[in-house]
Design a protein around this motif. Structure first.
Motif, mmCIF file in Angstrom:
data_model
loop_
_atom_site.group_PDB
_atom_site.id
_atom_site.type_symbol
_atom_site.label_atom_id
_atom_site.label_comp_id
_atom_site.label_asym_id
_atom_site.label_seq_id
_atom_site.Cartn_x
_atom_site.Cartn_y
_atom_site.Cartn_z
ATOM 1 N N TYR A 177 0.850 -1.183 0.000
ATOM 2 C CA TYR A 177 0.000 0.000 0.000
ATOM 3 C C TYR A 177 0.892 1.242 0.000
ATOM 4 N N TYR A 210 0.805 5.379 0.868
ATOM 5 C CA TYR A 210 0.094 6.470 1.524
ATOM 6 C C TYR A 210 0.918 7.742 1.412
ATOM 7 N N PHE A 222 -4.590 7.428 1.606
ATOM 8 C CA PHE A 222 -4.308 6.241 0.820
ATOM 9 C C PHE A 222 -4.174 6.602 -0.650
ATOM 10 N N HIS A 262 -3.116 0.423 -3.842
ATOM 11 C CA HIS A 262 -2.839 -0.883 -3.256
ATOM 12 C C HIS A 262 -2.555 -1.886 -4.363
ATOM 13 N N ARG A 302 -5.174 -3.361 -6.876
ATOM 14 C CA ARG A 302 -6.405 -3.795 -6.220
ATOM 15 C C ARG A 302 -7.320 -2.639 -5.857
ATOM 16 N N PHE A 351 4.594 6.982 2.494
ATOM 17 C CA PHE A 351 4.765 5.729 3.208
ATOM 18 C C PHE A 351 4.356 4.550 2.339
ATOM 19 N N SER A 371 1.247 -6.069 3.869
ATOM 20 C CA SER A 371 0.551 -7.062 4.674
ATOM 21 C C SER A 371 0.563 -8.383 3.923
ATOM 22 N N GLY A 423 -1.796 -10.709 3.027
ATOM 23 C CA GLY A 423 -2.710 -11.098 1.971
ATOM 24 C C GLY A 423 -3.461 -9.938 1.371
ATOM 25 N N ASP A 424 -4.590 -10.300 0.809
ATOM 26 C CA ASP A 424 -5.407 -9.331 0.113
ATOM 27 C C ASP A 424 -6.649 -8.955 0.906
ATOM 28 N N ASN A 425 -7.227 -9.901 1.578
ATOM 29 C CA ASN A 425 -8.459 -9.605 2.298
ATOM 30 C C ASN A 425 -8.580 -10.447 3.562
ATOM 31 N N GLU A 434 -3.137 -5.948 10.113
ATOM 32 C CA GLU A 434 -2.554 -4.633 10.286
ATOM 33 C C GLU A 434 -1.460 -4.484 9.246
ATOM 34 N N ALA A 435 -1.360 -3.305 8.727
ATOM 35 C CA ALA A 435 -0.322 -3.050 7.744
ATOM 36 C C ALA A 435 0.919 -2.562 8.468
ATOM 37 N N PHE A 445 4.324 -0.526 8.342
ATOM 38 C CA PHE A 445 4.774 0.611 7.574
ATOM 39 C C PHE A 445 6.288 0.721 7.527
#
Lengths: 115, 119
Positions: free
Chosen positions: A33, A35, A45, A48, A55, A90, A94, A96-98, A103-104, A106
């Motif tokens: 991701y 940011y 954001f 992703h 995504r 930033f 993470s 996976g995808d879903n 938590e991501a 950073f």
């Protein structure tokens, strides 16, 4: 240390130029991701990627683009830079995808200054 | 729409005082996750805690504690006996959990609360 690596840490460039920010996710993480943290907009954001595919897109300008490579590292390309693009960028990763409640983690961020 | 409000822009306390950082969120999703992150002066974002919307049990971790109240859409963060090293910007964030195959949703952050702990 979150395990997410961003380079460079600092970048100073002139208006109109193009820069590339790089992110290496934590080992085993497939999602990346991006940011942007600016003084007036806060943390927002941008985009992703999951396993090489885009995504989701957030408030990302058309002058900005990103990609995720087969080795899972990602690059954020910023072109035709303007003074207002100065911010802390930033990257987070993470697994996976879903998956539930991930938590991501950073990276330390890349501070971009456009002069 | 998702929104996170941290009404306190800046807080200053003397070392050893307790301090509570407020977080109020808005979401139409019934399942979601709430997070707190710390951003010290060095700039990185450090994950502190994650709670899901079905678990309203309060959590304590050392000097840190979190109070989740779904009825008031709040997820407040308390630091007990604050220390100078707690000085940082603290962000509350929200992630709704969408249906499977809808893709992961990004974090929605509040504007942050800058905490200064004075020795």
């Amino acid at each position: 240390d979150s395990g997410v690596t961003q380079t460079p840490k600092h970048l100073i460039t002139a208006t109109g130029q193009r820069v590339t920010l790089r992110c290496s996710p934590r080992s085993g993480d497939l999602s990346v991701y991006w940011y942007q943290q600016s003084l007036d907009q806060g943390l927002q954001f941008l985009i992703h990627y999951y396993n090489g595919e885009e995504r989701a897109k957030g408030n990302i300008l058309e002058r900005f683009s990103a990609q995720q490579f087969p080795d899972l590292h990602s690059e954020l390309n910023l072109s035709s830079l303007e003074l207002g693009d100065s911010a802390l960028y930033f990257c987070a990763s993470s697994v996976g995808d879903n998956e539930v409640g991930t938590e991501a983690f950073f990276g330390q961020g890349t501070r971009l200054t456009v002069v | 729409a998702q929104k996170v409000t941290q009404a306190q822009t800046e807080i200053s306390v003397v070392e050893k005082e307790d301090v509570t950082l407020d977080c109020v969120y808005e979401t139409r999703d019934t399942t979601y996750y709430l997070f707190w992150y710390k951003q010290p002066p060095s700039g990185e974002l450090v994950f502190l805690i994650r709670r899901n919307s079905f678990d309203e049990q309060n959590e304590i971790s050392g000097r840190y504690s979190w109070n989740f109240q779904k009825s008031t859409s709040s997820f407040n963060f308390t630091i007990t006996a604050s220390q100078v090293v707690d000085s940082a910007v603290y962000f509350c964030a929200l992630r709704p959990l969408r249906a499977i195959n809808s893709g992961n949703t990004p974090l929605v952050f509040g504007k942050g609360t800058r905490l200064s702990v004075i020795a």
